[in-house]
Design a protein around this motif. Structure first.
Motif, PDB file in Angstrom:
ATOM      1  N   VAL A  44       7.662  -8.421 -13.207  1.00 44.37           N
ATOM      2  CA  VAL A  44       6.960  -7.253 -12.668  1.00 44.37           C
ATOM      3  C   VAL A  44       5.953  -6.734 -13.688  1.00 44.37           C
ATOM      4  O   VAL A  44       4.801  -6.417 -13.348  1.00 44.37           O
ATOM      5  N   THR A  45       6.364  -6.672 -14.957  1.00 46.83           N
ATOM      6  CA  THR A  45       5.449  -6.193 -15.996  1.00 46.83           C
ATOM      7  C   THR A  45       4.244  -7.121 -16.116  1.00 46.83           C
ATOM      8  O   THR A  45       3.100  -6.680 -16.188  1.00 46.83           O
ATOM      9  N   PHE A  46       4.526  -8.429 -16.124  1.00 47.34           N
ATOM     10  CA  PHE A  46       3.448  -9.416 -16.238  1.00 47.34           C
ATOM     11  C   PHE A  46       2.425  -9.226 -15.119  1.00 47.34           C
ATOM     12  O   PHE A  46       1.218  -9.157 -15.358  1.00 47.34           O
ATOM     13  N   CYS A  47       2.911  -9.128 -13.881  1.00 45.25           N
ATOM     14  CA  CYS A  47       1.991  -9.009 -12.744  1.00 45.25           C
ATOM     15  C   CYS A  47       1.188  -7.713 -12.822  1.00 45.25           C
ATOM     16  O   CYS A  47      -0.014  -7.699 -12.548  1.00 45.25           O
ATOM     17  N   SER A  48       1.849  -6.615 -13.199  1.00 43.78           N
ATOM     18  CA  SER A  48       1.145  -5.333 -13.271  1.00 43.78           C
ATOM     19  C   SER A  48       0.038  -5.410 -14.316  1.00 43.78           C
ATOM     20  O   SER A  48      -1.083  -4.960 -14.083  1.00 43.78           O
ATOM     21  N   LEU A  49       0.362  -5.981 -15.467  1.00 43.61           N
ATOM     22  CA  LEU A  49      -0.625  -6.028 -16.538  1.00 43.61           C
ATOM     23  C   LEU A  49      -1.765  -6.989 -16.206  1.00 43.61           C
ATOM     24  O   LEU A  49      -2.941  -6.650 -16.284  1.00 43.61           O
ATOM     25  N   VAL A  50      -1.404  -8.223 -15.816  1.00 38.27           N
ATOM     26  CA  VAL A  50      -2.426  -9.250 -15.640  1.00 38.27           C
ATOM     27  C   VAL A  50      -3.296  -8.963 -14.424  1.00 38.27           C
ATOM     28  O   VAL A  50      -4.518  -8.924 -14.515  1.00 38.27           O
ATOM     29  N   PHE A  51      -2.674  -8.735 -13.275  1.00 37.47           N
ATOM     30  CA  PHE A  51      -3.477  -8.643 -12.056  1.00 37.47           C
ATOM     31  C   PHE A  51      -4.153  -7.284 -11.912  1.00 37.47           C
ATOM     32  O   PHE A  51      -5.323  -7.202 -11.570  1.00 37.47           O
ATOM     33  N   VAL A  52      -3.382  -6.212 -12.145  1.00 33.30           N
ATOM     34  CA  VAL A  52      -3.963  -4.904 -11.903  1.00 33.30           C
ATOM     35  C   VAL A  52      -4.827  -4.460 -13.081  1.00 33.30           C
ATOM     36  O   VAL A  52      -5.981  -4.083 -12.914  1.00 33.30           O
ATOM     37  N   LYS A  53      -4.272  -4.541 -14.297  1.00 32.86           N
ATOM     38  CA  LYS A  53      -4.993  -4.000 -15.447  1.00 32.86           C
ATOM     39  C   LYS A  53      -6.119  -4.935 -15.901  1.00 32.86           C
ATOM     40  O   LYS A  53      -7.258  -4.524 -16.065  1.00 32.86           O
ATOM     41  N   ALA A  54      -5.788  -6.216 -16.101  1.00 31.49           N
ATOM     42  CA  ALA A  54      -6.792  -7.103 -16.690  1.00 31.49           C
ATOM     43  C   ALA A  54      -7.776  -7.639 -15.652  1.00 31.49           C
ATOM     44  O   ALA A  54      -8.981  -7.653 -15.878  1.00 31.49           O
ATOM     45  N   LEU A  55      -7.294  -8.082 -14.485  1.00 32.69           N
ATOM     46  CA  LEU A  55      -8.190  -8.717 -13.518  1.00 32.69           C
ATOM     47  C   LEU A  55      -8.746  -7.742 -12.486  1.00 32.69           C
ATOM     48  O   LEU A  55      -9.645  -8.083 -11.733  1.00 32.69           O
ATOM     49  N   GLY A  56      -8.187  -6.537 -12.459  1.00 29.30           N
ATOM     50  CA  GLY A  56      -8.755  -5.533 -11.570  1.00 29.30           C
ATOM     51  C   GLY A  56      -8.550  -5.804 -10.091  1.00 29.30           C
ATOM     52  O   GLY A  56      -9.366  -5.389  -9.270  1.00 29.30           O
ATOM     53  N   VAL A  57      -7.483  -6.516  -9.706  1.00 34.43           N
ATOM     54  CA  VAL A  57      -7.186  -6.658  -8.277  1.00 34.43           C
ATOM     55  C   VAL A  57      -6.796  -5.280  -7.755  1.00 34.43           C
ATOM     56  O   VAL A  57      -5.942  -4.623  -8.333  1.00 34.43           O
ATOM     57  N   PRO A  58      -7.471  -4.803  -6.672  1.00 30.04           N
ATOM     58  CA  PRO A  58      -7.202  -3.425  -6.235  1.00 30.04           C
ATOM     59  C   PRO A  58      -5.857  -3.251  -5.543  1.00 30.04           C
ATOM     60  O   PRO A  58      -5.792  -3.129  -4.338  1.00 30.04           O
ATOM     61  N   MET A  59      -4.780  -3.267  -6.333  1.00 27.63           N
ATOM     62  CA  MET A  59      -3.448  -2.995  -5.793  1.00 27.63           C
ATOM     63  C   MET A  59      -2.955  -1.739  -6.495  1.00 27.63           C
ATOM     64  O   MET A  59      -3.029  -1.645  -7.720  1.00 27.63           O
ATOM     65  N   PRO A  60      -2.443  -0.750  -5.753  1.00 23.64           N
ATOM     66  CA  PRO A  60      -1.931   0.442  -6.426  1.00 23.64           C
ATOM     67  C   PRO A  60      -0.598   0.129  -7.109  1.00 23.64           C
ATOM     68  O   PRO A  60       0.249  -0.543  -6.524  1.00 23.64           O
ATOM     69  N   LEU A  61      -0.421   0.564  -8.348  1.00 19.79           N
ATOM     70  CA  LEU A  61       0.875   0.359  -9.004  1.00 19.79           C
ATOM     71  C   LEU A  61       1.917   1.256  -8.357  1.00 19.79           C
ATOM     72  O   LEU A  61       3.055   0.878  -8.153  1.00 19.79           O
ATOM     73  N   PRO A  89       0.808  -1.225   0.000  1.00 16.48           N
ATOM     74  CA  PRO A  89       0.000   0.000   0.000  1.00 16.48           C
ATOM     75  C   PRO A  89       0.844   1.281   0.000  1.00 16.48           C
ATOM     76  O   PRO A  89       0.383   2.311  -0.461  1.00 16.48           O
ATOM     77  N   THR A  90       2.072   1.200   0.522  1.00 16.79           N
ATOM     78  CA  THR A  90       2.836   2.440   0.684  1.00 16.79           C
ATOM     79  C   THR A  90       3.643   2.800  -0.564  1.00 16.79           C
ATOM     80  O   THR A  90       3.605   3.937  -1.023  1.00 16.79           O
ATOM     81  N   THR A  91       4.394   1.832  -1.100  1.00 13.63           N
ATOM     82  CA  THR A  91       5.208   2.166  -2.274  1.00 13.63           C
ATOM     83  C   THR A  91       4.547   1.733  -3.570  1.00 13.63           C
ATOM     84  O   THR A  91       4.992   2.094  -4.645  1.00 13.63           O
ATOM     85  N   GLY A  92       3.505   0.910  -3.461  1.00 16.65           N
ATOM     86  CA  GLY A  92       2.851   0.412  -4.665  1.00 16.65           C
ATOM     87  C   GLY A  92       3.420  -0.922  -5.105  1.00 16.65           C
ATOM     88  O   GLY A  92       4.462  -1.374  -4.620  1.00 16.65           O
ATOM     89  N   LEU A  93       2.723  -1.554  -6.031  1.00 16.30           N
ATOM     90  CA  LEU A  93       3.034  -2.919  -6.433  1.00 16.30           C
ATOM     91  C   LEU A  93       4.422  -3.036  -7.051  1.00 16.30           C
ATOM     92  O   LEU A  93       5.170  -3.965  -6.738  1.00 16.30           O
ATOM     93  N   VAL A  94       4.790  -2.105  -7.914  1.00 15.89           N
ATOM     94  CA  VAL A  94       6.034  -2.268  -8.685  1.00 15.89           C
ATOM     95  C   VAL A  94       7.226  -2.375  -7.753  1.00 15.89           C
ATOM     96  O   VAL A  94       8.011  -3.335  -7.821  1.00 15.89           O
ATOM     97  N   ILE A  95       7.368  -1.410  -6.847  1.00 16.84           N
ATOM     98  CA  ILE A  95       8.521  -1.429  -5.948  1.00 16.84           C
ATOM     99  C   ILE A  95       8.431  -2.612  -4.985  1.00 16.84           C
ATOM    100  O   ILE A  95       9.428  -3.300  -4.731  1.00 16.84           O
ATOM    101  N   ALA A  96       7.215  -2.893  -4.475  1.00 13.94           N
ATOM    102  CA  ALA A  96       7.051  -4.017  -3.549  1.00 13.94           C
ATOM    103  C   ALA A  96       7.497  -5.319  -4.211  1.00 13.94           C
ATOM    104  O   ALA A  96       8.154  -6.153  -3.583  1.00 13.94           O
TER     105      ALA A  96
END
Lengths: 153, 501, 323
Positions: A129-146, A93-100
């Motif tokens: 990292v790119t795969f997770c950002s695209l699949v989970f956040v963009k496509a599946l809508g898991v509410p994780m901040p990038l 939640p603090t730094t976002g998905l990419v850095i985490a």
């Protein structure tokens, strides 16, 4: 013959007794009820007593029988793998998905003696990292901040 | 005759271009997401549910069903390849499947799972088409007393899951039962063992425990032995089962199908027991029980067939009575309501196109699954030949994201880390986690049904013996317990004699 | 795929409504927290309503499930969120009216922490029994209960659920007693009722209407102010001679306390429009829900009535739930 304090059976017994005792102690205030109207404490109390008994038998077995020794504990792997996982939870939640993710991957990877931060590893890191950002956040809508709350909105 | 005309209606529905397409997309998406560690069928369906809202009802349900068994098969793939069960049913698949993978037989294990699942799916679909209404009525005979006895039977059976010490099997089951009690007590509303964390007031999610104990525990354990042994055998022998394999497979697949179909019908948690029951049965009837836990192909074939058969027949109470038998079916009911269909006994008569279309599409979906996955096996097998120091951080990433997505809570990630520690300790002490997981699943259900049965019977414990189904199951449990304990007792005596002599 | 759909919906929305809302709220997607798992009544209400809302707001409205602790986990999160109109709550009677009287420590106070927006939908509860149960109407049931105190089993969807409290209210109003048998949700309770393992229950009409039509359950009365058109033969509780057992299950929308007036106005307008649009209304009535779409003032008044009523029931019935 290995010493009792090195035996797996002994420590497993200790584990059971510890768990059972903790469950018994925490659950001491839960109402017991009667057999017809069992309270919330009926099941937990019965189970924790059985678990403590099993623990005692296991420990006793270590005293009377031959058994395997526990062996060395790899504290380093344990700390790195568990620590990096917990850190991921903290950073998400603090730094976002990419850095985490980068932190989780790099720290956990150092637990392996084969790990080197070379070109191949860096490429793998970026792909994952790119795969997770695209699949989970963009496509599946898991509410994780990038990008997390530390970096503005 | 009526069945045939109904099936024809179903064929007409399922075989339209768009419904075929949605079925295939569902199976594909389900497999693709389900194969990621940490994402089982429930999580996958929950995530993809909104995708289907824009579709017509029949297509939406066909796609969701496709996602369901796609995800389930994907989950078995992960269980076999990296020892990560994403759902309770694949815990037992991991036991022998992963051992087979370590011996270089991953392809054969995966193919076994695919073929067994397809056969079981076919049989269960026919059952569903022909016998759905009477079977649903049978399921209603199961009240709290029957479920409690079924859970007792399941618990005794779970001892067989362990291949090491009997004492530790019992210890771990009890430990699992206690862990299962965390959360709000259904019967009184009392919150137990939550340490004040509201996040666990509905209990600890199974996936968190499984990912922690199996996933993290396995990774730490593997890293410990990194220098002394390779994780995966380099030589991969044949991707397809050999002729000898097929001979060994036939009977377990058949038995698994029958067991799974029966248990799947029970809405109070029967389907969850299907794969465990099949494993126990196979180990008990096998001439080589010592092979179980070391890569016995029967230990993959039986449970996987049972699992898939149960998955199909668990649609029976959902479609005929509107009763969800597991979290996935609850989501399916939610999807139906969103589509403006009120689930219940009238779905079959008022929505025959939906009912029969869905049933026929299930079989087609299973066919897609087989056709899709057999060629993919080569790819999966190559994937695990990736060096372990590249593979495990990725597994960790998927576990963390998967666990987070359960409730969108970071708390669950911390909890997984704690269970990771425990998992490693269990490994060091030879305490097998599989019986613990079954105890964890059964514990809360067992307590719930026991207390409810006693409440309804006004405290009269003879209710468990007066009801024929319940009594039968208790007797089977007793016999099973005897056969488990007898060899151990005999062994003890022999050891004693040897020491004297 | 979902992202694509949302994007395209947003694009259409912006294209149509951009001129009207060019300045100010909403400038980014709105999150609706549902404190229960996907697929339940709150979730269904939220998704059906928000699909329509994003057309008038011109921004995507994203439903986020945050289950746990009877809904208080998600509601607590909304209570702490910024009151900027980008975080909303869709919750049930339990979240707004029952948790506050049942639990000593709750991470939110429904009156102090929320700007109440609207009661979206409601559905009457019905008193149903297994077909083999001896009583065929409310009068016979009350007589039977008086002759057999502490014998008849009342299934509910959980300790402290609205149907549990309705049963308690029924006992208090009729001077009878029964055995409360809680389940984990409504579905298993209905299953055991059909199977004859439990005797009677108060359930949402929508959840049991198909079973009643199929003859698997016996309908004794509806807890509404008038008869239901789908079951014109079933009397209301008042007609059956029992006053004060009028209970609805309802779903309502709220936001963190302190919304700017213009944002609140926009949200209320958008909500009412969405709920009253014919297709949304039709979809709700298909599943047995009745659209209420009350104003925020009506909601506040209604909520304080509900809270005080359930407080009396809980205190009189000595119903407790530790937390």
């Amino acid at each position: 013959m290995s010493h009792v304090l090195q035996k797996k059976d002994f420590w497993a017994g200790v584990l059971y007794v510890a768990f059972g005792a903790a469950a018994f102690w925490i659950g001491r205030d839960y109402p017991m009820g009667t057999a017809g109207r069992m309270g919330a404490g009926y099941f937990p109390t019965a189970l924790s007593v059985i678990l403590m008994l099993i623990g005692l038998i296991s420990a006793a077995r270590a005293l009377t029988q031959e058994g395997e020794a526990v062996g060395a504990v790899s504290w380093k792997s344990l700390a790195l793998v568990v620590g990096s996982t917990a850190l991921f939870g903290l950073l998400l939640p603090t730094t976002g998905l990419v850095i985490a993710l980068v932190v989780l991957i790099l720290i956990s990877a150092t637990a392996s003696q084969n790990f080197r931060l070379d070109l191949k590893a860096a490429a793998g890191l970026i792909i994952l990292v790119t795969f997770c950002s695209l699949v989970f956040v963009k496509a599946l809508g898991v509410p994780m901040p990038l990008v997390g709350s530390w970096f503005g909105e | 005759m009526e069945t045939i005309s109904n099936l024809w209606l179903g064929l007409e529905t399922a075989l339209t271009f768009w419904n075929l397409a949605y079925c295939m997309i569902g199976v594909l998406l389900g497999t693709a997401i389900g194969v990621l560690p940490g994402l089982g069928p429930t999580a996958t369906i929950a995530m993809l549910l909104p995708v289907t809202f824009g579709l017509p009802p029949v297509s939406a349900l066909i796609m969701l069903a496709g996602i369901y068994y796609g995800a389930q098969y994907g989950g078995s793939t992960t269980a076999i390849l990296v020892n990560l069960p994403g759902e309770s049913s694949s815990v037992v698949t991991a036991l022998d499947g992963y051992q087979m993978a370590r011996q270089g037989k991953a392809g054969r294990a995966l193919a076994t799972a695919a073929i067994g699942s397809f056969f079981a799916g076919t049989v269960a679909t026919v059952l569903l088409a022909v016998f759905a209404p009477p079977l649903a009525d049978l399921a209603l005979q199961f009240g709290p007393a029957e479920y409690f006895s079924l859970m007792v039977l399941g618990l005794i059976a779970s001892v067989v899951l362990a291949h090491g010490s009997l004492l530790h099997a019992f210890g771990m089951i009890i430990l699992g039962l206690i862990l299962g009690l965390v959360g709000t007590d259904v019967n009184s509303g009392t919150v137990r063992y939550t340490f004040g964390f509201a996040e666990v007031s509905d209990g600890i999610n199974f996936v968190i425990v499984a990912m922690g104990v199996f996933g993290l525990g396995e990774i730490i354990g593997n890293l410990e032995n990194e220098s002394t042994r390779t994780i995966m055998s380099k030589t991969v022998t044949g991707l397809m089962p050999t002729r000898e394999d097929v001979k060994r497979l036939a009977a377990p697949v058949l038995r698994g199908t029958v067991l799974g179909s029966m248990l799947g019908i029970l809405p109070g948690g029967g389907a969850m027991l299907a794969s465990f029951a099949a494993y126990t049965l196979e180990k008990k009837v096998s001439k080589h029980p010592e092979q179980f836990g070391n890569g016995a192909i029967e230990g993959v074939a039986g449970p996987e067939s049972a699992n898939n058969a149960g998955a199909q027949t668990s649609f029976i109470p959902m479609l005929t009575l509107g009763i969800p038998s597991n979290p996935v079916m609850a989501l399916m009911i939610g999807a139906m309501i969103m589509q403006g269909i009120q689930p219940g006994p009238s779905v079959m008569t008022e929505q025959p196109v939906l009912f029969w279309g869905l049933i026929v599409s299930m079989w087609i979906g299973n066919l897609f699954l087989l056709v899709l996955n057999l060629p993919l096996i080569g790819l999966w097998v190559r994937m695990i030949s990736v060096p372990y120091h590249f593979l495990y951080p990725a597994i960790l990433v998927f576990c963390a994201i998967g666990v987070f997505s359960l409730n969108n809570a970071t708390f669950d990630v911390y909890l997984m880390a704690i269970f990771g520690c425990l998992g490693y300790i269990f490994r060091k002490l030879d305490c097998e986690p599989a019986p613990m997981l079954l105890g964890f699943i059964l514990g809360p259900m067992m307590e719930e049904h026991l207390r409810r049965a006693m409440l309804i019977a006004k405290g009269d414990a003879t209710v468990f013996l007066n009801r024929p189904i319940s009594a039968t199951m208790l007797i089977i449990a007793l016999v099973l317990l005897a056969t488990i304990l007898a060899p151990a007792v005999r062994q003890k005596r022999e050891e004693a004699f040897q020491e004297e002599g | 795929m979902r992202a694509l759909k949302l994007l395209s919906a947003a694009a259409i929305g912006i294209a149509i409504y951009a001129p009207a809302f060019a300045a100010g709220y909403p400038e980014k997607p709105v999150t609706v927290i549902v404190p229960f798992p996907a697929g339940g009544a709150s979730d269904t209400t939220a998704r059906m309503t928000t699909q329509k809302m994003q057309e008038s707001l011109g921004q995507p409205v994203v439903v986020e499930n945050k289950p746990g602790a009877n809904g208080s986990l998600g509601a607590g999160q909304v209570a702490k969120a910024k009151p900027d109109g980008y975080t909303l709550l869709v919750g049930s009677i339990g979240v707004y009216a029952i948790n506050p009287v049942l639990y000593k420590s709750l991470p939110y106070d429904p009156i102090k922490d929320f700007d109440l927006l609207t009661v979206a939908v409601r559905t009457p509860n019905v008193l149903v029994a297994n077909p083999n149960f001896p009583a065929n109407n409310v009068k016979e049931l009350v007589e039977y209960l008086k002759k057999n105190p502490e014998k008849v089993t009342f299934a509910s969807s959980g300790a402290g659920s609205s149907d549990h409290l309705t049963a308690a209210l029924f006992w208090q109003k009729t001077g009878t007693t029964g055995v409360h048998v809680p389940y984990k949700g409504g579905a298993p309770a209905i299953t055991d009722l059909i199977g004859g393992h439990a005797d009677v229950s108060f359930q949402n009409l929508g959840a049991v209407s198909n079973h009643i039509k199929a003859g698997k359950l016996k309908l004794l009365a509806v807890t509404a102010d008038k008869r239901n058109p789908a079951f014109p033969d079933a009397p209301t509780m008042e007609e059956a001679g029992i006053e004060g057992v009028e209970v609805y299950s309802w779903q309502a929308v709220a936001a963190p306390k302190g919304l700017p007036a213009d944002v609140k106005g926009k949200l209320e307008k958008s909500l009412t429009a969405a709920l009253n649009s014919p297709d949304v209304k039709g979809k709700f009535s298909d599943i047995g829900f009745e659209v209420v779409a009350s104003t925020s003032g009506q909601f506040s008044e209604f909520l304080s009535q509900e809270i005080s009523r359930w407080k009396t029931v809980v205190e009189a019935g000595k119903i407790t739930a530790d937390q």
